[in-house]
Design a protein around this motif. Structure first.
Motif, PDB file in Angstrom:
ATOM      1  N   CYS A 101      -8.414   6.899   8.403  1.00 45.04           N
ATOM      2  CA  CYS A 101      -8.714   7.837   7.156  1.00 45.04           C
ATOM      3  C   CYS A 101      -9.821   8.540   7.293  1.00 45.04           C
ATOM      4  O   CYS A 101     -10.743   8.210   6.321  1.00 45.04           O
ATOM      5  CB  CYS A 101      -7.961   7.136   5.966  1.00 45.04           C
ATOM      6  SG  CYS A 101      -6.368   6.623   5.844  1.00 45.04           S
ATOM      7  N   CYS A 149      -3.147   8.111   3.451  1.00 43.94           N
ATOM      8  CA  CYS A 149      -4.723   8.192   3.168  1.00 43.94           C
ATOM      9  C   CYS A 149      -4.986   8.692   2.018  1.00 43.94           C
ATOM     10  O   CYS A 149      -6.103   8.871   1.698  1.00 43.94           O
ATOM     11  CB  CYS A 149      -5.278   8.850   4.452  1.00 43.94           C
ATOM     12  SG  CYS A 149      -5.282   7.955   6.027  1.00 43.94           S
ATOM     13  N   LYS A 197       5.315   4.809   3.908  1.00 43.13           N
ATOM     14  CA  LYS A 197       5.056   3.515   3.454  1.00 43.13           C
ATOM     15  C   LYS A 197       3.564   3.423   3.252  1.00 43.13           C
ATOM     16  O   LYS A 197       3.170   3.007   2.229  1.00 43.13           O
ATOM     17  CB  LYS A 197       5.279   2.537   4.596  1.00 43.13           C
ATOM     18  CG  LYS A 197       6.990   2.380   4.685  1.00 43.13           C
ATOM     19  CD  LYS A 197       7.043   1.301   5.738  1.00 43.13           C
ATOM     20  CE  LYS A 197       8.670   1.105   5.933  1.00 43.13           C
ATOM     21  NZ  LYS A 197       9.203   2.244   6.279  1.00 43.13           N
ATOM     22  N   THR A 198       2.809   4.148   4.023  1.00 42.60           N
ATOM     23  CA  THR A 198       1.188   4.223   3.763  1.00 42.60           C
ATOM     24  C   THR A 198       0.576   5.856   3.893  1.00 42.60           C
ATOM     25  O   THR A 198       1.323   6.398   4.684  1.00 42.60           O
ATOM     26  CB  THR A 198       0.356   3.295   4.695  1.00 42.60           C
ATOM     27  OG1 THR A 198       0.756   3.723   6.022  1.00 42.60           O
ATOM     28  CG2 THR A 198       0.947   1.899   4.416  1.00 42.60           C
ATOM     29  N   THR A 218      -2.827  14.838   4.661  1.00 40.10           N
ATOM     30  CA  THR A 218      -3.895  14.061   3.682  1.00 40.10           C
ATOM     31  C   THR A 218      -4.351  15.162   2.680  1.00 40.10           C
ATOM     32  O   THR A 218      -4.986  15.930   3.034  1.00 40.10           O
ATOM     33  CB  THR A 218      -4.820  13.129   4.240  1.00 40.10           C
ATOM     34  OG1 THR A 218      -4.087  12.398   5.331  1.00 40.10           O
ATOM     35  CG2 THR A 218      -5.659  12.554   3.296  1.00 40.10           C
TER      36      THR A 218
END
Length: 270
Positions: A210, A154, A151-152, A175
């Motif tokens: 992040c 960085c 859903k999210t 990431t």
């Protein structure tokens, strides 16, 4: 991304002497290698972190090399229903990165990029005449189950690594960045899935933010950061150490850890 020369790694765990420290024993001085004070449980965890971080580095390195090779040979706009890629190391003589797509509701191989046993001399095979194995299908299913749950993140895009485990799959979401000299240390996660890859059994975030580190211009300068989600460094810290070549110092509640060439040492106990 700079080219990384990989050396074939065989993970043989060497025996270490372990002494359990009690209250009557003197506390080691700061900066002293505390290897002899690890408990058997700590040794097992450290060995897991080191070997997992090294595998992530190997698989990620092979994947981006293979991706560059594939994109030089085909127009990505022609690909439909891509299901990503998986790096296979189960045949040490021919490490392979395979790219997949879904055609007519069936998993199909776009291409294999086959390396030699030293992870060199990649050979691109477009549309190989072979069927997808059950192992491949489960790995790709695990990868896409995790990716569809995100859903999210960085970064707009993420990299991924799938590792086998005794009863399921470890999927690592990493990431990504295209910024030169930036190490995206935050946002990495580990997921555990069922053997068929259809169910996420657990997830673990290796950071709470992040975090980005800037590579120093001097290669002899070490990188340092505080790690608050665990008392031990994460496999991704080992991955970044191997990827960049920089020494890492990781501060946790347990103490200060040093990572050099993929090996973790506790320098100072708290």
């Amino acid at each position: 991304m700079k080219h990384v020369v990989l050396v074939l790694c065989i993970f043989i765990i060497s025996c270490k002497t372990t002494n359990v420290q009690n209250n009557s024993e003197p506390k080691p001085e700061a900066g002293v290698d505390l290897t002899m004070f690890y408990t058997p449980q700590e040794l097992t965890k450290i060995e897991f972190i080191e070997s997992t971080g090294r595998l992530i580095w190997i698989k990620d390195s092979l994947a981006w090399q293979a991706t560059d090779i594939l994109l030089e040979a085909i127009d990505p706009a022609q690909l439909k229903n891509s299901k990503g890629w998986v790096v296979h190391l189960n045949k040490p003589e021919s490490p392979t990165v395979t790219f997949y797509q879904e055609l007519n509701q069936k998993l199909d191989v776009i291409a294999d990029v086959v390396f030699d046993k030293n992870f060199q001399n990649p050979n691109l095979i477009l549309a190989p005449e072979r069927t997808v194995t059950k192992r491949e299908y489960n790995m790709v299913t695990a990868l896409n189950t995790v990716r569809s749950s995100l859903k999210t993140a960085c970064s707009p895009t993420v990299n991924s690594v799938v590792l086998p485990m005794e009863n399921g799959w470890q999927v690592y979401i990493l990431t990504a960045t295209k910024e030169p000299g930036v190490i995206p240390i935050g946002g990495h996660k580990q997921y555990i899935t069922s053997p068929d890859g259809k169910t996420i059994l657990s997830e673990e975030a290796y950071s709470k933010s992040c975090i980005k580190l800037q590579e120093p211009k001097d290669p002899t300068i070490a990188m340092g950061l505080t790690h608050i989600v665990d008392d031990f460094p994460a496999p991704t810290h080992v991955f970044h150490n191997l990827q960049t070549g920089f020494i890492f110092y990781i501060k946790t509640e347990k103490g200060i850890w040093k990572i050099v060439e993929g090996e973790i040492t506790l320098l100072q106990d708290t």
